[in-house]
Design a protein around this motif. Structure first.
Motif, PDB file in Angstrom:
ATOM      1  N   GLY A 116      51.762  58.428  27.851  1.00 42.45           N
ATOM      2  CA  GLY A 116      51.461  59.707  28.473  1.00 42.45           C
ATOM      3  C   GLY A 116      52.673  60.542  28.818  1.00 42.45           C
ATOM      4  N   TYR A 117      53.852  60.119  28.329  1.00 39.09           N
ATOM      5  CA  TYR A 117      55.085  60.828  28.669  1.00 39.09           C
ATOM      6  C   TYR A 117      56.175  60.473  27.662  1.00 39.09           C
ATOM      7  N   VAL A 118      57.333  61.095  27.833  1.00 37.79           N
ATOM      8  CA  VAL A 118      58.501  60.778  27.026  1.00 37.79           C
ATOM      9  C   VAL A 118      59.566  60.245  27.978  1.00 37.79           C
ATOM     10  N   SER A 119      60.131  59.092  27.647  1.00 34.10           N
ATOM     11  CA  SER A 119      61.193  58.477  28.445  1.00 34.10           C
ATOM     12  C   SER A 119      62.543  58.897  27.883  1.00 34.10           C
ATOM     13  N   LEU A 120      63.460  59.264  28.773  1.00 38.17           N
ATOM     14  CA  LEU A 120      64.806  59.645  28.384  1.00 38.17           C
ATOM     15  C   LEU A 120      65.773  58.613  28.952  1.00 38.17           C
ATOM     16  N   ARG A 121      66.613  58.025  28.068  1.00 30.95           N
ATOM     17  CA  ARG A 121      67.476  56.915  28.461  1.00 30.95           C
ATOM     18  C   ARG A 121      68.912  57.098  27.977  1.00 30.95           C
ATOM     19  N   ARG A 122      69.811  56.596  28.786  1.00 31.63           N
ATOM     20  CA  ARG A 122      71.184  56.341  28.337  1.00 31.63           C
ATOM     21  C   ARG A 122      71.302  54.823  28.373  1.00 31.63           C
ATOM     22  N   LYS A 123      72.119  54.257  29.252  1.00 29.61           N
ATOM     23  CA  LYS A 123      72.112  52.801  29.390  1.00 29.61           C
ATOM     24  C   LYS A 123      70.830  52.354  30.080  1.00 29.61           C
ATOM     25  N   LYS A 124      70.284  53.245  30.897  1.00 31.73           N
ATOM     26  CA  LYS A 124      68.986  53.004  31.535  1.00 31.73           C
ATOM     27  C   LYS A 124      68.235  54.331  31.589  1.00 31.73           C
ATOM     28  N   GLN A 125      66.958  54.240  31.915  1.00 31.74           N
ATOM     29  CA  GLN A 125      66.134  55.445  31.962  1.00 31.74           C
ATOM     30  C   GLN A 125      66.622  56.361  33.079  1.00 31.74           C
ATOM     31  N   PHE A 126      66.783  57.629  32.744  1.00 30.42           N
ATOM     32  CA  PHE A 126      67.157  58.595  33.774  1.00 30.42           C
ATOM     33  C   PHE A 126      66.044  59.590  34.069  1.00 30.42           C
ATOM     34  N   ALA A 127      65.103  59.777  33.146  1.00 28.23           N
ATOM     35  CA  ALA A 127      64.025  60.733  33.390  1.00 28.23           C
ATOM     36  C   ALA A 127      62.799  60.396  32.551  1.00 28.23           C
ATOM     37  N   MET A 128      61.668  60.871  33.038  1.00 28.31           N
ATOM     38  CA  MET A 128      60.390  60.794  32.325  1.00 28.31           C
ATOM     39  C   MET A 128      59.791  62.186  32.394  1.00 28.31           C
ATOM     40  N   ILE A 129      59.267  62.656  31.277  1.00 31.81           N
ATOM     41  CA  ILE A 129      58.661  63.985  31.245  1.00 31.81           C
ATOM     42  C   ILE A 129      57.301  63.872  30.575  1.00 31.81           C
ATOM     43  N   GLY A 130      56.286  64.411  31.222  1.00 32.71           N
ATOM     44  CA  GLY A 130      54.970  64.404  30.614  1.00 32.71           C
ATOM     45  C   GLY A 130      53.968  65.209  31.422  1.00 32.71           C
ATOM     46  N   PRO A 131      52.882  65.597  30.785  1.00 30.74           N
ATOM     47  CA  PRO A 131      51.847  66.352  31.493  1.00 30.74           C
ATOM     48  C   PRO A 131      51.079  65.425  32.438  1.00 30.74           C
ATOM     49  N   ALA A 132      51.113  65.739  33.720  1.00 30.66           N
ATOM     50  CA  ALA A 132      50.403  64.919  34.709  1.00 30.66           C
ATOM     51  C   ALA A 132      48.942  65.363  34.815  1.00 30.66           C
ATOM     52  N   THR A 133      48.726  66.656  34.702  1.00 32.79           N
ATOM     53  CA  THR A 133      47.373  67.232  34.742  1.00 32.79           C
ATOM     54  C   THR A 133      47.353  68.395  33.753  1.00 32.79           C
ATOM     55  N   LYS A 134      46.272  69.130  33.725  1.00 36.39           N
ATOM     56  CA  LYS A 134      46.187  70.305  32.842  1.00 36.39           C
ATOM     57  C   LYS A 134      47.020  71.466  33.354  1.00 36.39           C
ATOM     58  N   THR A 135      47.519  71.360  34.590  1.00 35.93           N
ATOM     59  CA  THR A 135      48.240  72.485  35.178  1.00 35.93           C
ATOM     60  C   THR A 135      49.696  72.186  35.511  1.00 35.93           C
ATOM     61  N   ARG A 136      50.165  70.937  35.300  1.00 33.48           N
ATOM     62  CA  ARG A 136      51.553  70.652  35.661  1.00 33.48           C
ATOM     63  C   ARG A 136      52.164  69.539  34.829  1.00 33.48           C
ATOM     64  N   VAL A 137      53.460  69.704  34.589  1.00 33.58           N
ATOM     65  CA  VAL A 137      54.287  68.678  33.962  1.00 33.58           C
ATOM     66  C   VAL A 137      55.003  67.958  35.093  1.00 33.58           C
ATOM     67  N   GLU A 138      55.064  66.658  34.990  1.00 32.69           N
ATOM     68  CA  GLU A 138      55.770  65.866  35.982  1.00 32.69           C
ATOM     69  C   GLU A 138      57.100  65.414  35.393  1.00 32.69           C
ATOM     70  N   VAL A 139      58.173  65.639  36.135  1.00 34.74           N
ATOM     71  CA  VAL A 139      59.502  65.179  35.748  1.00 34.74           C
ATOM     72  C   VAL A 139      59.878  64.068  36.725  1.00 34.74           C
ATOM     73  N   GLY A 140      59.912  62.838  36.225  1.00 31.56           N
ATOM     74  CA  GLY A 140      60.337  61.710  37.041  1.00 31.56           C
ATOM     75  C   GLY A 140      61.834  61.525  36.887  1.00 31.56           C
ATOM     76  N   LEU A 141      62.522  61.251  37.990  1.00 31.51           N
ATOM     77  CA  LEU A 141      63.979  61.129  37.970  1.00 31.51           C
ATOM     78  C   LEU A 141      64.430  59.836  38.630  1.00 31.51           C
ATOM     79  N   ASN A 142      65.415  59.194  38.035  1.00 34.06           N
ATOM     80  CA  ASN A 142      66.039  58.011  38.608  1.00 34.06           C
ATOM     81  C   ASN A 142      67.454  58.373  39.020  1.00 34.06           C
ATOM     82  N   MET A 143      67.672  58.450  40.311  1.00 34.27           N
ATOM     83  CA  MET A 143      69.003  58.754  40.840  1.00 34.27           C
ATOM     84  C   MET A 143      69.063  58.265  42.275  1.00 34.27           C
ATOM     85  N   LYS A 144      70.273  58.065  42.758  1.00 39.41           N
ATOM     86  CA  LYS A 144      70.461  57.536  44.104  1.00 39.41           C
ATOM     87  C   LYS A 144      71.209  58.534  44.966  1.00 39.41           C
ATOM     88  N   GLY A 145      71.032  58.396  46.273  1.00 39.71           N
ATOM     89  CA  GLY A 145      71.803  59.181  47.218  1.00 39.71           C
ATOM     90  C   GLY A 145      71.430  60.641  47.298  1.00 39.71           C
TER      91      GLY A 145
END
Length: 189
Positions: A116-145
């Motif tokens: 249901g999404y596209v995973s974006l990776r370097r050494k590890k996943q840094f983001a996920m992008i995909g349509p969460a509903t018919k009205t919004r895209v969800e951008v998941g982010l992996n970061m600290k601090g």
């Protein structure tokens, strides 16, 4: 950015790293006798030392070619995004395209299509992008601090991402969002 080019680059890199053509790699998969996506992906990781994203993408392309579709990365990536952004979610595709245009300017990374999404990776996943509903895209982010805001939503521990941002129109792909994605990108490797 062109998602087709990202997949094409990823497949070229797989061939360079393994020293095998796509035909040779597909032959290796056929000879393994494995039938399930996860089993093939894991075999590629263990036998060829591939990263998860590369093994997943190659497996996806193998099944696409085996079903009589094109094994070209352009066709495969277009199909994945066409499937993600179909029906009532089709209007969200410009958001995805605008995000990927900005992210491609950062430098190299792997793109791995998921259900249901596209995973974006370097050494590890840094983001996920995909349509969460018919009205919004969800951008998941992996970061600290990073302190959560009303827009940068902290996620419960143990999830796929530490933060998410909901995007409803292309104009919301702004400098603030791109800065968060860049921070996640830089932290991933």
């Amino acid at each position: 950015m062109d998602v087709d080019k990202a997949f094409e680059t990823q497949l070229k890199n797989i061939q360079t790293r393994t020293g095998k053509s796509l035909d040779e790699l597909f032959g290796l998969i056929r000879q393994s006798g494995l039938q399930k996506h996860g089993e093939i992906r894991d075999m590629l990781k263990s036998s060829l030392g591939m990263g998860h994203g590369d093994a997943n993408t190659l497996t996806h392309n193998y099944f696409r070619a085996a079903e009589g579709g094109s094994s070209s990365p352009a066709a495969a990536s277009g199909d994945v995004l066409d499937e993600l952004y179909s029906g009532g979610k089709a209007g969200l595709r410009p958001i995805h395209d605008r995000l990927m245009t900005a992210i491609n300017a950062f430098g190299p990374f792997e793109t791995a299509p998921k259900k249901g999404y596209v995973s974006l990776r370097r050494k590890k996943q840094f983001a996920m992008i995909g349509p969460a509903t018919k009205t919004r895209v969800e951008v998941g982010l992996n970061m600290k601090g990073v302190e959560a805001t009303p827009r940068l939503l902290a996620q419960p521990p143990g999830g796929m991402c530490q933060y998410k941002v909901n995007v409803t129109v292309p104009a919301e792909v702004d400098l603030e969002l791109i800065a968060w994605i860049r921070q996640a990108y830089e932290g991933a490797g």
